[in-house]
Design an enzyme around this catalytic site. Sequence first.
Site, PDB file in Angstrom:
ATOM      1  N   HIS A 221       7.353  65.169-145.121  1.00 23.42           N
ATOM      2  CA  HIS A 221       6.416  66.145-144.529  1.00 23.42           C
ATOM      3  C   HIS A 221       6.340  67.420-145.370  1.00 23.42           C
ATOM      4  O   HIS A 221       6.195  68.513-144.835  1.00 23.42           O
ATOM      5  CB  HIS A 221       6.815  66.506-143.094  1.00 23.42           C
ATOM      6  CG  HIS A 221       6.788  65.356-142.137  1.00 23.42           C
ATOM      7  ND1 HIS A 221       5.689  65.049-141.376  1.00 23.42           N
ATOM      8  CD2 HIS A 221       7.715  64.421-141.840  1.00 23.42           C
ATOM      9  CE1 HIS A 221       5.950  63.986-140.633  1.00 23.42           C
ATOM     10  NE2 HIS A 221       7.169  63.575-140.894  1.00 23.42           N
TER      11      HIS A 221
ATOM     12  N   ASN B  26       4.054  62.849-134.334  1.00 30.35           N
ATOM     13  CA  ASN B  26       3.173  62.335-135.380  1.00 30.35           C
ATOM     14  C   ASN B  26       1.803  62.022-134.784  1.00 30.35           C
ATOM     15  O   ASN B  26       1.632  62.058-133.564  1.00 30.35           O
ATOM     16  CB  ASN B  26       3.748  61.039-135.970  1.00 30.35           C
ATOM     17  CG  ASN B  26       4.871  61.299-136.971  1.00 30.35           C
ATOM     18  OD1 ASN B  26       5.000  62.395-137.512  1.00 30.35           O
ATOM     19  ND2 ASN B  26       5.667  60.288-137.212  1.00 30.35           N
TER      20      ASN B  26
ATOM     21  N   HIS C 186      12.661  71.100-134.797  1.00 29.95           N
ATOM     22  CA  HIS C 186      13.818  70.269-134.468  1.00 29.95           C
ATOM     23  C   HIS C 186      13.567  69.600-133.106  1.00 29.95           C
ATOM     24  O   HIS C 186      13.396  70.313-132.108  1.00 29.95           O
ATOM     25  CB  HIS C 186      15.054  71.176-134.399  1.00 29.95           C
ATOM     26  CG  HIS C 186      16.341  70.442-134.229  1.00 29.95           C
ATOM     27  ND1 HIS C 186      16.420  69.114-133.868  1.00 29.95           N
ATOM     28  CD2 HIS C 186      17.632  70.852-134.370  1.00 29.95           C
ATOM     29  CE1 HIS C 186      17.691  68.746-133.796  1.00 29.95           C
ATOM     30  NE2 HIS C 186      18.444  69.785-134.103  1.00 29.95           N
TER      31      HIS C 186
END
Length: 695
Positions: A67, A140, A331
């Site tokens: 990413h 995603n 996170h």
Amino acid sequence: MDEKEKDLEQNKRDPGKDLTTNQGVKISDNQNSLKAGSRGPTLMEDFFLREKMTHFDHERIPERVVHARGSAAHGYFETYEGISELTKAGFLQKAGTKVPVFTRFSTVVGFRGSSDTVRDVRGFATKFYTDEGIFDLVGNNMPVFFIQDAIKFPDLVHAIKPEPHNEVPQASAAHDTFWDFISLMPESMHMIMWVISDRAIPRSYSMMEGFGVHTFRLVNAEGKSRFVKFHWKPKNGIHSLVWDEAQKLAGKDPDFNRKDLWQLIEDGNYPEFELGIQVIEEEAEFNMDFDILDATKIWPEEDVPVQIIGKMVLNKNPDNFFAETEQVAFHPGHVVPGIDFSNDPLLQGRLFSYTDTQLLRLGGPNFAEIPINRPTCPVHNNQRDGFSRQAIDKGRVSYEPNSLGNGCPMQNPANMGGFESYQERVEGHKIRERSDSFKDHYSQAQLFWNSMTPPEKEHMIEAFHFELGKVDTIEIREKMVDHLNHINHDLATAVAGGIGVAAPQQSKVTPYDKISDALSMEKGKSASIKGRKVAIIIGDGYDHEAMLMIKMALTEAGAKVDIISKLLGLIKSTGEDSIKADKHHIAAGSIMYDAIYVPGGSHINNLQKQGDAMHFIKEAYKHCKPIGLTGEATKLVEAAGLKTVKISENDQVTSSKGIVTMGADSKFDRFLDEFKTAILKHRHWDREDKEMISA
Ligand code: HDE
């Protein structure tokens, strides 16, 4: 305010803004280093030069291992209806509660400088700055993942990244090591169907869904827990590029998605996404024909409906790419009371990896103090020191329990807002083993294939031809055809035919005949043309009135309209009026637009002789994009060799295969309605002759 005005505003001349060193010493000369004589050697003593160079030498930090290439925006999330029966999370209790968010979209495989429009998964990570701390939804644009257990992640990433001996190819899965790995990982097959579909080449970050992927838990104030999956639904509809377009854009406009996101926000056309949840009661954990802890499975929306609970609006671009987009640290383990984890073994592994990666990338344990990562609620604890510490902690007490500091900062029980993990009962032998309930790898891959429309299936076959056609090792291609055969025999046969592999026998895997319409982009509907880009092609002698009417109407509907001409500068109409071209042929291309319009006028005679203008039209036709032509411009249908398109006569407006034309006596409002409908549909796949058009 344009960029120049903004620069002037931000940099108003004032003595407080004089050029200084980092120590605040005013710099007398920023053009010359300190030398022994004007032609002599540079002196070590030059602290202006040394400080400036040293800072520059350290400007780069490690890019994200995956990413790396991303674009982000600020905005807010607003809750539609409180869902206190499901969760005690403070920001989801009451209708109208708003919290700031920062969302970063990304490709996964490419390096930081790679192109936006590669075939890849897109990251969709949102940081919610709530009153109870940070909640990161790190998802995603595809709802499943390649692997079931985190221990396989480094292998997956090594396989898909450029091959280590020559660092080729960049930002692409189309090479031997990736397909070698996949051909040995049946659990990847469902994800492969998504990656090979048009979902992997989104038209815009504002036009793709987002998924939390894993099963999480929602926990309410009574301590009752339910399983949940998170979804983002884009208000601009779900739309993709076509592969030829994506590849050309990678060269001509590698920042295509990044610029699109930026421009939408600058134009006040804010991207919006609704947050949805699918909920499964704890007691129903085993009622599905798959394991809900398995990240290679979706919960079909027809079986578990998505309940919309709020919306996110992205309304502000970052001020500084590095400080915000690059330094933001997401996170999946950043959760607030009321949101908790399931035992999905992929999620569990992620909970370790993300802090670890930030320690390296952001240079130590104090990355939460970087402005973009700071919670908006107070932070108090006894963590101290480390590289780049920002907080200046006062006093001598940095331990707990303490009496010298009045016992502060104090822990809080759950009923006073403290995070308490859901008390799931856990029991088991210490083993390295995959549950039998994780072992069906083909049913949902079949579900995906079954749910596609014919053009979507055709694109997937072509994508396999491209990807596997670039694999040199024939045995890997054969193994992949074998897997595809377990998904669908026709698919495997069609793929085999394009990559020099023998057609397989029927598979013995049990067919799975369910369909989920929610999986198809084509079956979905768009509510508006907001965010679409339309090119108006003109030259000297264009019909100004027609151009202006269409430009204004489309802009009002939320589309972005650019005037394209052979050269930049003022373009004269048939009358007194003129207009400035936004882009010229050498810099623009049909691939950058969703639709094109050409007004009538004497300019048509010249346009027919301009190769670039005709290429624009033919290429848009080949990519199945809507094309609007009025007045003399209808002649372009024949000039471009579009033999199967019907054009309108007299008082009619005709829409044929997405080409909307208007006869001399018809009305513009009727033309506009038809043209907008054609744009809404996005692509017109019924152009059987598109392969014959050379563009
Ligand atoms: Fe990530 N992932 N990931 N991932 N991931 C990272 O964290 C990792 C996975 C996702 O815009 C890294 O800060 C492991 C699934 C996004 O900054 C790293 C595993 C999903 C982003 C990492 C996964 C994601 C990352 C790299 C398997 C979808 C970009 C830099 C156990 C639900 C966030 C960083 C941004 C980034 C590890 C699998 C999404 C290395 C170990 C599944 C959107 O820590």
